[in-house]
Enzyme design. Structure first.
Site, PDB file in Angstrom:
ATOM      1  N   ASP A  13      10.641   7.663  15.622  1.00 10.31           N
ATOM      2  CA  ASP A  13      10.555   7.400  14.035  1.00 10.31           C
ATOM      3  C   ASP A  13       9.105   6.747  13.840  1.00 10.31           C
ATOM      4  OD1 ASP A  13      13.283   8.064  13.747  1.00 10.31           O
ATOM      5  OD2 ASP A  13      13.697   6.267  14.721  1.00 10.31           O
ATOM      6  N   GLU A  14       7.979   7.141  14.561  1.00 11.56           N
ATOM      7  CA  GLU A  14       6.822   6.484  14.170  1.00 11.56           C
ATOM      8  C   GLU A  14       6.092   7.375  12.951  1.00 11.56           C
ATOM      9  OE1 GLU A  14       7.728   7.837  17.176  1.00 11.56           O
ATOM     10  OE2 GLU A  14       7.475   6.539  18.680  1.00 11.56           O
ATOM     11  N   LYS A  16       5.909  10.909  12.817  1.00 14.69           N
ATOM     12  CA  LYS A  16       4.983  11.971  13.260  1.00 14.69           C
ATOM     13  C   LYS A  16       4.971  13.122  11.977  1.00 14.69           C
ATOM     14  CE  LYS A  16       8.102  12.154  16.547  1.00 14.69           C
ATOM     15  NZ  LYS A  16       8.624  11.065  16.715  1.00 14.69           N
ATOM     16  N   GLY A  40      14.576  13.113  13.203  1.00 18.98           N
ATOM     17  CA  GLY A  40      14.415  13.078  11.563  1.00 18.98           C
ATOM     18  C   GLY A  40      13.048  13.150  11.228  1.00 18.98           C
ATOM     19  N   HIS A  41      12.497  13.674  10.728  1.00 24.37           N
ATOM     20  CA  HIS A  41      11.065  13.954   9.910  1.00 24.37           C
ATOM     21  C   HIS A  41      11.397  13.722   8.344  1.00 24.37           C
ATOM     22  CE1 HIS A  41       9.470  15.473  13.450  1.00 24.37           C
ATOM     23  NE2 HIS A  41      10.084  16.494  13.300  1.00 24.37           N
ATOM     24  N   GLN A 222      11.387  12.727  18.931  1.00 23.16           N
ATOM     25  CA  GLN A 222      11.825  11.533  19.607  1.00 23.16           C
ATOM     26  C   GLN A 222      10.557  10.983  20.294  1.00 23.16           C
ATOM     27  OE1 GLN A 222      13.872  14.373  20.592  1.00 23.16           O
ATOM     28  NE2 GLN A 222      14.930  13.571  18.743  1.00 23.16           N
ATOM     29  N   THR A 237      16.699   9.921  25.428  1.00 17.53           N
ATOM     30  CA  THR A 237      17.301  11.307  25.118  1.00 17.53           C
ATOM     31  C   THR A 237      17.339  12.041  26.515  1.00 17.53           C
ATOM     32  OG1 THR A 237      17.332  13.123  23.343  1.00 17.53           O
ATOM     33  CG2 THR A 237      15.122  12.477  24.285  1.00 17.53           C
ATOM     34  N   ARG A 301      21.527   4.448  10.628  1.00 13.74           N
ATOM     35  CA  ARG A 301      21.741   3.265  11.332  1.00 13.74           C
ATOM     36  C   ARG A 301      20.467   2.301  11.251  1.00 13.74           C
ATOM     37  NH1 ARG A 301      22.787   4.927  17.558  1.00 13.74           N
ATOM     38  NH2 ARG A 301      21.322   6.723  17.129  1.00 13.74           N
ATOM     39  N   ARG A 303      17.409   0.339  11.907  1.00 16.35           N
ATOM     40  CA  ARG A 303      16.634   0.219  13.136  1.00 16.35           C
ATOM     41  C   ARG A 303      16.396  -1.283  13.662  1.00 16.35           C
ATOM     42  NH1 ARG A 303      12.736   4.597  10.393  1.00 16.35           N
ATOM     43  NH2 ARG A 303      13.909   6.669  10.561  1.00 16.35           N
ATOM     44  N   LYS A 329       2.070   3.211   8.894  1.00 13.46           N
ATOM     45  CA  LYS A 329       2.721   2.221   8.294  1.00 13.46           C
ATOM     46  C   LYS A 329       2.034   0.947   8.393  1.00 13.46           C
ATOM     47  CE  LYS A 329       7.827   3.602   7.816  1.00 13.46           C
ATOM     48  NZ  LYS A 329       8.961   3.091   8.128  1.00 13.46           N
ATOM     49  N   VAL A 412      -1.088   4.673   5.317  1.00 13.46           N
ATOM     50  CA  VAL A 412      -1.252   3.258   4.410  1.00 13.46           C
ATOM     51  C   VAL A 412      -0.057   3.370   3.207  1.00 13.46           C
ATOM     52  CG1 VAL A 412      -3.448   2.428   5.076  1.00 13.46           C
ATOM     53  CG2 VAL A 412      -3.323   4.342   3.083  1.00 13.46           C
TER      54      VAL A 412
HETATM   55  P1  IMP Z   1      20.619  11.502  21.689  1.00  8.62           P
HETATM   56  O1  IMP Z   1      19.106  12.094  21.785  1.00  8.62           O
HETATM   57  O2  IMP Z   1      21.515  11.701  20.513  1.00  8.62           O
HETATM   58  O3  IMP Z   1      21.291  11.799  23.130  1.00  8.62           O
HETATM   59  O4  IMP Z   1      20.210   9.955  21.719  1.00  8.62           O
HETATM   60  C1  IMP Z   1      19.661   9.262  22.783  1.00  8.62           C
HETATM   61  C2  IMP Z   1      18.977   8.115  22.341  1.00  8.62           C
HETATM   62  O5  IMP Z   1      17.651   8.283  21.726  1.00  8.62           O
HETATM   63  C3  IMP Z   1      19.454   7.093  21.583  1.00  8.62           C
HETATM   64  O6  IMP Z   1      19.064   5.843  21.618  1.00  8.62           O
HETATM   65  C4  IMP Z   1      19.091   7.686  20.000  1.00  8.62           C
HETATM   66  O7  IMP Z   1      19.217   6.595  19.100  1.00  8.62           O
HETATM   67  C5  IMP Z   1      17.626   8.003  20.422  1.00  8.62           C
HETATM   68  N1  IMP Z   1      17.111   9.350  19.397  1.00  8.62           N
HETATM   69  C6  IMP Z   1      17.230  10.352  19.486  1.00  8.62           C
HETATM   70  N2  IMP Z   1      16.572  10.878  18.673  1.00  8.62           N
HETATM   71  C7  IMP Z   1      15.852   9.990  18.147  1.00  8.62           C
HETATM   72  C8  IMP Z   1      14.705  10.100  17.071  1.00  8.62           C
HETATM   73  O8  IMP Z   1      14.314  10.944  16.452  1.00  8.62           O
HETATM   74  N3  IMP Z   1      14.255   8.668  16.676  1.00  8.62           N
HETATM   75  C9  IMP Z   1      14.730   7.737  17.159  1.00  8.62           C
HETATM   76  N4  IMP Z   1      15.612   7.755  18.070  1.00  8.62           N
HETATM   77  C10 IMP Z   1      16.088   8.712  18.682  1.00  8.62           C
END
Ligand code: IMP
Length: 426
Positions: A13-14, A16, A40-41, A222, A237, A301, A303, A329, A412
């Site tokens: 979630d930086e 990207k 999630g983009h 990720q 992940t 959720r 963060r 950010k 920014v």
């Molecule tokens: P999974 O990828 O659904 O198996 O989740 C494994 C871990 O990676 C969990 O802590 C998720 O919250 C985290 N995670 C997976 N995808 C993202 C993402 O795009 N952004 C932030 N955390 C992620």
């Protein structure tokens, strides 16, 4: 001509998508190479917000969007996203999908949820999208690949084989109903005709494109510290978001990657469980969450929020070989009198500027902070580095020193053009 990889340097979630989008007008191919619809983009273009989970964010631009073999695909989500973009007039017809990419089947989603529940307080905090079980099947050689939809009899055999043991586990361990293999196969085959024209030998397409001097952008999902090998295992992940994963997940040689851009949020966030040394469990954390709108794009959720952690990003810089950093950010930090930056950890009474070797040590790492001066000026209109207040410039320069890579772009604000370009990314 360049192969460029973009990788998140923290826990995801930086931002990207924003960096990818900055480049994408000059890019011929945008490739997703790992993960699935756990990503999630969020893209904001002309005031309109797009939330993508599976498709490459470059789908909004002129080049060819690509889903590589390293991705796991939920076909319902794929077509939902394509339909959603189609409804607002985005042309998605150029999308190509690797024949070797794996499919997330309905049973993977069921297993993701029941195993998390079973783990109780040891849960990973997954997104519940079936990502881990789909990758487990891939490694177990029980996976269903995109190309299997081109051969119905093979598909049916593979689904039945994959469910044989899973149904035993679902019924006997988790007390859940068995899943009917025919129903699963029917559901997957229902997508086959629509998928067929998109299926391609992605490795060949991309290698030919690089031979033809095209620009290929590999878009990480990720982030480094969620990598199955290099992240905070087991709170990771199930794929390889790091730069090396771009080669595995798309079929190009490491020799073809010219540039690796690390995306770093000006502070740190994480969703799900796992260690987070600079996490703020107080009003400061609440303030960062509110100012940065830090709620997951995929699961909604809240963060977890904390200060910038330099050893964390330094580790990512080393392993990915970042040639450039893109800080996102920075505007969220406006208004703090001082801003702490974690420059080292205390671990068992010893100070270190590195992420410790073992997870036990990392769980016990206490951040050592340096207080940087804050700034009060609105920076959302800044477009050049010199436009930033002196304290914001000093903050960015300090991050560069600590992390060991140059900052080439600074976000920014959420809009596409709210970016300070320090060095061109191409
Ligand atoms: P999974 O990828 O659904 O198996 O989740 C494994 C871990 O990676 C969990 O802590 C998720 O919250 C985290 N995670 C997976 N995808 C993202 C993402 O795009 N952004 C932030 N955390 C992620």
């Amino acid at each position: 001509m360049p192969g460029i990889v973009i990788v998140g340097a923290q826990w995801g979630d930086e931002g990207k998508g924003k960096a990818t989008d900055q480049l994408a007008d000059r890019v011929d191919y945008t490739v997703r190479y790992s993960g699935g619809n756990n990503a999630g983009h969020t893209l904001v273009v002309d005031g309109q917000t797009y939330a993508l989970h599976l498709l490459p964010s470059g789908i909004l631009n002129a080049g060819t969007p690509v889903i590589g073999n390293g991705v796991v695909i939920d076909l319902d989500v794929l077509f939902e996203e394509l339909d959603g973009l189609g409804a607002v007039g985005v042309d998605t017809s150029k999308l190509i999908v690797s024949a070797n990419a794996h499919i997330i089947a309905p049973y993977h989603k069921v297993l993701d949820k029941v195993t998390e529940r079973f783990l109780g307080k040891r849960r990973i905090g997954t997104t519940g999208r079936g990502i881990g079980p789909a990758y487990s099947d891939k490694v177990n050689r029980l996976g269903i690949r995109v190309q299997d939809l081109l051969d119905e009899s093979i598909l049916r055999q593979k689904v039945a084989a994959s469910l044989e043991q899973k149904n035993q586990v679902l019924v006997k361990v988790y007390n859940r109903p068995a899943i009917d293999p025919d129903e699963v196969a029917d559901g997957l085959m229902g997508h086959a005709e629509r998928l067929r024209p998109m299926i391609a030998d992605v490795a060949r397409v991309l290698n030919d494109a690089l031979d033809d001097q095209k620009v290929v952008l590999f878009e990480g999902a990720q982030a480094h510290h969620l990598d199955i090998d290099h992240g905070t295992y087991p709170y990771v992940t199930s794929s390889s978001p790091i730069a090396a994963g771009a080669c595995i997940g798309s079929g190009v040689s490491p020799r073809r990657v010219d540039r690796v851009i690390g995306i770093v949020k000006a502070y740190t966030t994480r969703v799900g469980e796992g260690p987070f040394p600079t996490e703020l469990l107080n009003d400061d954390g609440e303030r960062l969450r509110a100012d940065g709108h830090e709620f997951g794009t995929t699961t909604g959720r809240p963060r977890r929020c904390g200060w910038f952690d330099a050893p964390l990003v330094e580790a990512a810089t080393r392993i990915n070989g970042f040639t450039d950093l893109f800080v996102t950010k920075l505007d969220v930090l406006t208004g703090w009198k001082t801003i702490p930056v974690c420059v080292a950890y205390e671990v068992n009474g010893k100070r270190t500027t590195h992420v410790p070797m073992t997870q036990t040590e990392f769980h016990h790492a206490t951040p050592v902070y340096e207080e940087m001066d804050g700034w009060a000026e609105d920076i959302s209109g800044c477009r050049e580095f010199g436009d930033l207040p002196a304290a914001a410039q000093a903050y960015v320069r300090r991050l560069e020193d600590l992390v060991g890579a140059r900052v080439s772009g600074i976000g920014v604000g959420a809009e596409r053009e709210q970016t300070v370009v320090v060095h061109d990314l191409l």
